[in-house]
Scaffold this motif. Structure first.
Motif, mmCIF file in Angstrom:
data_model
loop_
_atom_site.group_PDB
_atom_site.id
_atom_site.type_symbol
_atom_site.label_atom_id
_atom_site.label_comp_id
_atom_site.label_asym_id
_atom_site.label_seq_id
_atom_site.Cartn_x
_atom_site.Cartn_y
_atom_site.Cartn_z
ATOM 1 N N GLY A 22 -42.417 -28.838 45.213
ATOM 2 C CA GLY A 22 -40.965 -29.303 44.636
ATOM 3 C C GLY A 22 -40.659 -30.408 45.602
ATOM 4 O O GLY A 22 -40.161 -31.651 45.103
ATOM 5 N N SER A 23 -40.829 -30.423 46.812
ATOM 6 C CA SER A 23 -40.769 -31.645 47.778
ATOM 7 C C SER A 23 -41.527 -32.970 47.540
ATOM 8 O O SER A 23 -41.151 -33.894 47.695
ATOM 9 N N ASP A 24 -42.494 -32.894 46.570
ATOM 10 C CA ASP A 24 -43.169 -34.169 46.144
ATOM 11 C C ASP A 24 -42.228 -35.120 45.638
ATOM 12 O O ASP A 24 -42.690 -36.013 45.129
ATOM 13 N N SER A 25 -41.173 -34.534 44.980
ATOM 14 C CA SER A 25 -40.191 -35.506 43.942
ATOM 15 C C SER A 25 -39.861 -36.927 44.452
ATOM 16 O O SER A 25 -39.995 -37.739 43.803
ATOM 17 N N GLU A 26 -39.533 -36.912 45.826
ATOM 18 C CA GLU A 26 -39.095 -38.156 46.343
ATOM 19 C C GLU A 26 -40.119 -38.925 46.472
ATOM 20 O O GLU A 26 -40.283 -40.277 45.869
ATOM 21 N N SER A 27 -41.472 -38.696 47.000
ATOM 22 C CA SER A 27 -42.449 -39.750 46.793
ATOM 23 C C SER A 27 -43.145 -39.984 45.368
ATOM 24 O O SER A 27 -43.608 -41.056 45.188
ATOM 25 N N LEU A 28 -42.974 -38.877 44.364
ATOM 26 C CA LEU A 28 -43.472 -39.329 43.073
ATOM 27 C C LEU A 28 -42.453 -40.233 42.424
ATOM 28 O O LEU A 28 -42.879 -40.656 41.425
ATOM 29 N N LYS A 29 -41.258 -40.413 42.668
ATOM 30 C CA LYS A 29 -40.353 -41.225 42.015
ATOM 31 C C LYS A 29 -40.594 -42.857 42.131
ATOM 32 O O LYS A 29 -40.518 -43.326 41.301
ATOM 33 N N GLN A 30 -41.602 -42.955 43.161
ATOM 34 C CA GLN A 30 -42.188 -44.274 43.393
ATOM 35 C C GLN A 30 -42.865 -44.910 42.472
ATOM 36 O O GLN A 30 -43.160 -45.920 41.987
ATOM 37 N N ILE A 31 -43.834 -43.712 41.735
ATOM 38 C CA ILE A 31 -44.619 -44.190 40.671
ATOM 39 C C ILE A 31 -44.617 -43.508 39.349
ATOM 40 O O ILE A 31 -44.795 -43.887 38.142
ATOM 41 N N ALA A 32 -43.761 -42.409 39.218
ATOM 42 C CA ALA A 32 -43.550 -41.367 38.130
ATOM 43 C C ALA A 32 -42.949 -42.063 36.852
ATOM 44 O O ALA A 32 -43.349 -41.847 35.745
ATOM 45 N N PHE A 33 -42.140 -43.163 36.922
ATOM 46 C CA PHE A 33 -41.492 -43.898 35.870
ATOM 47 C C PHE A 33 -42.036 -44.866 35.127
ATOM 48 O O PHE A 33 -41.860 -45.727 34.333
ATOM 49 N N ASP A 34 -43.450 -45.201 35.620
ATOM 50 C CA ASP A 34 -44.428 -45.923 35.117
ATOM 51 C C ASP A 34 -45.182 -45.497 33.998
ATOM 52 O O ASP A 34 -45.953 -44.637 34.290
ATOM 53 N N ASN A 47 -37.318 -40.160 33.624
ATOM 54 C CA ASN A 47 -35.957 -40.264 34.658
ATOM 55 C C ASN A 47 -36.275 -39.217 35.621
ATOM 56 O O ASN A 47 -37.458 -38.275 35.596
ATOM 57 N N GLU A 48 -35.386 -39.068 36.594
ATOM 58 C CA GLU A 48 -35.458 -37.978 37.572
ATOM 59 C C GLU A 48 -35.382 -36.634 37.312
ATOM 60 O O GLU A 48 -35.905 -35.580 37.755
ATOM 61 N N ILE A 49 -34.506 -36.505 36.249
ATOM 62 C CA ILE A 49 -34.264 -35.195 35.704
ATOM 63 C C ILE A 49 -35.394 -34.456 35.180
ATOM 64 O O ILE A 49 -35.961 -33.288 35.344
ATOM 65 N N GLU A 50 -36.222 -35.179 34.450
ATOM 66 C CA GLU A 50 -37.528 -34.967 33.804
ATOM 67 C C GLU A 50 -38.551 -34.899 34.691
ATOM 68 O O GLU A 50 -39.430 -33.903 34.682
ATOM 69 N N LEU A 51 -38.464 -35.405 35.806
ATOM 70 C CA LEU A 51 -39.309 -35.375 36.883
ATOM 71 C C LEU A 51 -39.478 -34.147 37.791
ATOM 72 O O LEU A 51 -40.220 -33.212 37.969
ATOM 73 N N GLU A 52 -38.045 -33.643 37.768
ATOM 74 C CA GLU A 52 -37.832 -32.497 38.498
ATOM 75 C C GLU A 52 -38.388 -31.308 37.742
ATOM 76 O O GLU A 52 -38.561 -30.217 38.098
ATOM 77 N N GLN A 53 -37.897 -31.487 36.265
ATOM 78 C CA GLN A 53 -38.272 -30.388 35.420
ATOM 79 C C GLN A 53 -39.892 -30.271 35.414
ATOM 80 O O GLN A 53 -40.554 -29.088 35.230
ATOM 81 N N TYR A 54 -40.411 -31.223 35.339
ATOM 82 C CA TYR A 54 -42.146 -31.232 35.274
ATOM 83 C C TYR A 54 -42.450 -30.689 36.586
ATOM 84 O O TYR A 54 -43.423 -29.773 36.422
#
Length: 75
Positions: A22-34, A47-54
């Motif tokens: 779950g703590s991977d969220s912050e680092s994944l934000k750098q690439i996840a929206f590409d 978006n961040e909500i979908e990332l957290e859900q994923y």
């Protein structure tokens, strides 16, 4: 058979393969929206909500012994 209760970790001098956290969220934000990151998957994160859900889906799937999702970390 996969041991879902064990943290499977593979490591070389340049890369680390480990379970998604779950703590991977912050680092994944750098690439996840590409969109190119998700080009060959059935998942698309906007978006961040979908990332957290994923991430929660990945964690839940491991707990339910359905899927074991890994993070690839460049060293």
């Amino acid at each position: 058979m996969i041991n879902f209760g064990k943290d499977i970790i593979l490591e070389t001098q340049t890369v680390l393969l480990r379970p998604v956290l779950g703590s991977d969220s912050e680092s994944l934000k750098q690439i996840a929206f590409d969109p190119d990151i998700w080009k060959f998957t059935v998942t698309l994160i906007h978006n961040e909500i979908e990332l957290e859900q994923y991430l929660q889906t990945c964690i839940d799937a491991r707990m339910n012994k359905e899927r074991y999702t890994f993070a690839i970390v460049s060293k």
